[in-house]
Design a protein around this motif. Structure first.
Motif, PDB file in Angstrom:
ATOM      1  N   ARG A 185       0.848  -1.189   0.000  1.00  0.00           N
ATOM      2  CA  ARG A 185       0.000   0.000   0.000  1.00  0.00           C
ATOM      3  C   ARG A 185       0.879   1.232   0.000  1.00  0.00           C
ATOM      4  O   ARG A 185       1.787   1.359   0.808  1.00  0.00           O
ATOM      5  N   ARG A 186       0.591   2.151  -0.901  1.00  0.00           N
ATOM      6  CA  ARG A 186       1.344   3.395  -1.048  1.00  0.00           C
ATOM      7  C   ARG A 186       2.847   3.160  -1.023  1.00  0.00           C
ATOM      8  O   ARG A 186       3.597   3.788  -0.269  1.00  0.00           O
ATOM      9  N   MET A 220      -6.300  -5.151   4.992  1.00  0.00           N
ATOM     10  CA  MET A 220      -4.870  -4.840   4.950  1.00  0.00           C
ATOM     11  C   MET A 220      -4.571  -3.827   3.847  1.00  0.00           C
ATOM     12  O   MET A 220      -3.752  -2.932   4.008  1.00  0.00           O
ATOM     13  N   THR A 243       5.435  -2.307   1.782  1.00  0.00           N
ATOM     14  CA  THR A 243       4.834  -3.585   2.111  1.00  0.00           C
ATOM     15  C   THR A 243       4.118  -3.453   3.450  1.00  0.00           C
ATOM     16  O   THR A 243       4.723  -3.080   4.443  1.00  0.00           O
ATOM     17  N   VAL A 244       2.817  -3.711   3.462  1.00  0.00           N
ATOM     18  CA  VAL A 244       2.110  -3.598   4.736  1.00  0.00           C
ATOM     19  C   VAL A 244       1.943  -4.953   5.402  1.00  0.00           C
ATOM     20  O   VAL A 244       1.633  -5.040   6.576  1.00  0.00           O
TER      21      VAL A 244
END
Lengths: 468, 375
Positions: free
Chosen positions: A165-166, A186, A169-170
């Motif tokens: 995300r953006r 997530m 790595t989330v």
């Protein structure tokens, strides 16, 4: 992804292939390391055969003759791709073209495949076939990186999922123990909405009427091709009309005809009682047509211009952008700031160029711009294509809001869930004709999919035994 | 938030200045090497250029030259803003100056009627000549590059045919120069006598007006916005409701009209007739200046002044024993460097901005949410 394929260089960090750190300065390096990429938009020459397309740029490997043909056959059989080397690419359907792309990559000796949104252009049945191919590849020991916005697909095909995300790595997830809801959370970092509309707001006041629209084009060989044939439909105030169809069946041309970018040969387009069949685009926009184009880079934005100039684009004759013949730059800038705020466009300011925003934020800016002029009709072509889940949810909200406020919305999409979830009425477009209609309340994506390939027509009824 | 915006702006300004500076420095280096290669001292040459170039008579000369060059730069820049390459500025201004000179020579009305008539006639001729290319482009898809190059040759031929004794030309007393009938002195444009430094052409004022008009129309009007839109993306322009074809034809005509002005400072302030030694090739100089000035009204002015300065000073260098070809070398190198430097700086700036925006947003996002693991 571009970095992995050597199209861009990272600022820091390392890439390891088979445990060896590598640097790619161009796609050639990546190919040499066995990394191949299947692009979202196919890179094939239509007027060449499959064989020619495959060997193009890789002539050194197996020549361009019999040896190459044997090799293609061999790969095709090994992975069950079913590619015919001597067919012209222009004669192939989308799914076949994609298999050619995959074969192209394998032909160059790739052991790691990157697939960028491979299912965006496929109908559900074709997606299943693609997944079978991918499992085949996996079984042969190849690595596949599958990039997708569609959670269900990721869950069904992947062995391991990484959520980005953006740009960071989330998290990682295991498909077997993860639900798509968890995965989606997530991705957005919060609860995820679904594309479902509330109670019907459809009125019986027709806003846009398209009657027997016909468009044909003579190609270079002098052959006349019919692009739009006898297209008729009506959208009422407060109604979302969804048009399903595999891309390239005339949807873009239909939108362009309604926008006035193409001049139809016959047929009448009526907006709110006025015949606009041949009025120029600018007058149509002023009359209240909002347009979210399918290709925002080509039709919706000036990429190298700052955001506030992009806010003026398409509405230069309207307030607050201009007064008389003069631009009102101050008012336009103030209004851009309002759009950035109200539509949650994530940007450090309105002076940055449109190109530096992410796809989702570019799209939110476009939606905000179009909605700011209180359109009577909103044309949304693939409004959530290539945008992140958060922006997707926001855009769905705006479309729902438009509908609530009594706008007529023409929604064109390849995302069947989106179509079914948002539309009040569904039509299926196939080879320039509206071949089928369906009730979004009961229809399933699979049933729609069969009509999209031309297998079914007329009014689609949901049948119970069709359900999985 | 505010802080970052201002930083980006400052950076953009810095990048904007960086490109021409880079180009001029590179050009200086190359020129130094060239002069060294001819076995002369580049230091002396440069100091001579500076002292001579800033003498008051040189200043007047440079301003006069720059007036013409500025108009040429703007004419080309209008096309550039539209993604049109109007190479035909050269033919447009020569034909326009010729027709205007013929008209001016024939007029016997007071100056306050004659001068506007001459100027309007020149603009109309330039516009008409450019319109041929514009119409060909929108109706038949003929590349304006090809058609304007051809129109340049045709303009040359037309002028050569008409500028003959017995037709529209007349032989001067020495019998060497063919020219149109001279303008009556009432039709001379005003000029400012600066004493020993020379005469400053009054047409300078018109060039300033054109510059202000260019800035205003492009930056502040709906029409200008439409024009810039087409230049940046014709697909987006069409979708936004601009009639692209009409816009192409219109901007070509405007470019031609401004091109028509290029010959006016010379005609109305200096030569007062069109002869076969009327300055040629200024259209091409305009291309270089528009590139150098990055199509901006101020940039073009600086470019025009620089061009005038270089011409003045290198002419003088010749008397000091340097080769006069130095001028061509410097000019060529500057244009090349400018084109390269702009592109490099533009790409760098775009990439940098993207990175900054990305970094800013990542910082915003990282604050409230932490990495989470679902497994």
């Amino acid at each position: 992804m571009k970095i992995l394929y050597g199209m861009q260089q990272p600022d820091e960090g390392t890439i390891k292939v088979n445990g060896e750190p590598v640097t790619f300065s161009n796609p050639g390096d990546a190919i040499a390391r066995g990394i191949g990429m299947v692009h979202q938009h196919f890179m094939l020459a239509d007027n060449l055969t499959v064989l020619e397309n495959v060997v193009l740029g890789a002539e050194k490997l197996y020549g361009i003759g019999g040896k190459a043909r044997t090799k293609i056959k061999e790969i095709s059989d090994a992975y069950g791709l079913g590619v015919r080397p001597d067919v012209l690419v222009e004669a192939l359907g989308v799914a076949d073209r994609q298999r050619v792309e995959i074969l192209k990559v394998l032909y160059r000796g790739a052991r790691t495949l990157i697939l960028d949104e491979p299912t965006a252009v496929l109908v559900p049945q074709e997606v299943d076939a693609l997944f079978d191919n991918l499992r085949e590849l996996k079984a042969e020991g190849l690595t596949v990186i599958f990039i997708s916005h569609k959670l269900g697909e990721v869950l069904s095909v992947a062995d391991e999922i990484t959520v980005i995300r953006r740009g960071t790595t989330v998290g990682t997830a295991e498909p077997r123990s993860t639900t798509s809801k968890q995965l989606a959370e997530m991705m957005v970092g919060s609860e995820l909405p679904t594309p479902e509309t509330e109670e019907s707001t459809v009125t019986d006041v027709p806003m846009l009427t398209v009657d027997k629209l016909h468009l044909s084009q003579t190609d270079l060989d002098g052959v006349e091709r019919i692009i739009l044939d006898e297209i008729s439909f009506t959208i009422h105030k407060g109604e979302v009309l969804g048009i399903a169809g595999v891309e390239g069946n005339g949807q873009s041309e239909l939108v362009e005809a309604i926008m006035g970018m193409r001049n139809p040969d016959a047929g009448v387009v009526t907006l709110d009682g006025d015949d606009i069949s041949h009025t120029p685009t600018r007058r149509r926009r002023e009359a209240g047509v909002g347009y979210i184009p399918e290709d925002r880079h080509r039709h919706g934005l000036l990429l190298e211009a700052p955001l506030w100039e992009n806010r003026i684009l398409g509405h230069v004759t309207e307030r607050p952008n201009s007064r008389g013949g003069l631009l009102d730059i101050k008012a336009a800038r103030t209004d851009t700031e309002r759009i950035v705020r109200d539509y949650d466009v994530r940007t450090p300011g309105i002076e940055v160029t449109a190109a530096s925003l992410s796809g989702g934020n570019q799209q939110k800016l476009i939606v905000g711009r179009e909605m700011s002029h209180n359109p009577k009709l909103l044309i949304a072509a693939h409004p959530t294509r290539g945008v992140d889940v958060g922006a997707q949810a926001a855009i769905w909200d705006y479309i729902r809001e438009a509908r609530r406020e009594g706008m007529a919305v023409l929604l064109i999409s390849a995302d069947l869930d989106e179509l079914i979830g948002l539309s009040d009425t569904l039509r299926v477009m196939y080879r320039g004709r509206l071949v089928a209609d369906a009730d979004p309340a009961t229809i399933t994506p699979e049933e729609l999919g069969s009509a999209m390939t031309g297998a079914a027509s007329g009014h689609l009824e949901h049948t119970e035994d069709d359900e999985r | 938030m505010k802080k970052l915006t201002s930083r980006i702006d400052k950076e953009r300004l810095l990048l904007g200045i960086a490109a021409p500076l880079l180009a001029i420095v590179a050009a200086l280096v190359v020129t130094t090497l060239v002069i060294l290669a001819t076995g002369k001292n580049p230091g002396d040459a440069f100091s001579d250029m500076v002292t001579y170039g800033f003498a008051s008579d040189s200043q007047v000369y440079i301003l006069n030259k720059a007036t013409t060059y500025y108009l040429a730069g703007v004419a080309v820049a209008i096309g550039f803003r539209m993604n049109l390459f109007n190479i035909g500025v050269d033919g447009q201004y020569r034909l326009a100056a010729f027709v205007a000179a013929v008209l001016g020579g024939a007029l016997t009305v007071p100056g306050w009627i004659a001068i506007p008539l001459i100027v309007i006639c020149a603009m109309a001729t330039g516009a008409l000549w450019a319109a041929i290319a514009g119409v060909l482009k929108v109706t038949r898809g003929v590349s304006e590059v090809i058609s304007t190059i051809m129109l340049n040759s045709i303009a040359t031929a037309i002028i050569a045919y008409l500028l003959q004794p017995g037709k529209l030309g007349q032989l001067d007393q020495a019998g060497t120069l063919v020219s149109t009938k001279p303008l009556p002195s009432s039709s001379y444009f005003f000029s400012i006598d600066t004493g020993p430094a020379g005469v400053l052409w009054g047409f300078f004022v018109i060039a300033v007006v054109v510059g202000v008009g260019y800035w205003f129309v492009l930056g502040r009007t709906r029409f200008g916005f439409d024009l810039r839109t087409v230049g940046q993306s014709d697909t987006a322009a069409a979708a936004s409701g601009v009639g692209v074809k009409k816009m192409v034809a219109t901007s070509m005509i405007i470019s031609g009209a401004v091109a028509g002005l290029i010959g006016m400072p010379t005609l109305l302030n200096d030569s007062h007739q069109f002869s076969n030694d009327f300055p040629a090739g200024i259209g091409f100089t305009g291309i270089a200046i528009a590139l150098l000035g990055r199509n901006s009204p101020i940039g073009i002015a600086l470019g025009a002044l620089l061009w005038g300065f270089l011409e003045r000073t290198t002419n003088h260098l010749e008397f000091q024993g340097y080769d006069k070809e130095i001028l061509g070398v410097i000019q060529g190198v500057i244009v090349l460097c400018v084109v390269i430097a702009y592109e490099v700086v533009r790409r760098y700036g775009l990439k940098r901005q993207q990175q900054r925006v990305g970094a800013e947003l990542a910082a915003q996002a990282a604050a409230p949410t932490k990495k989470q693991e679902v497994a």
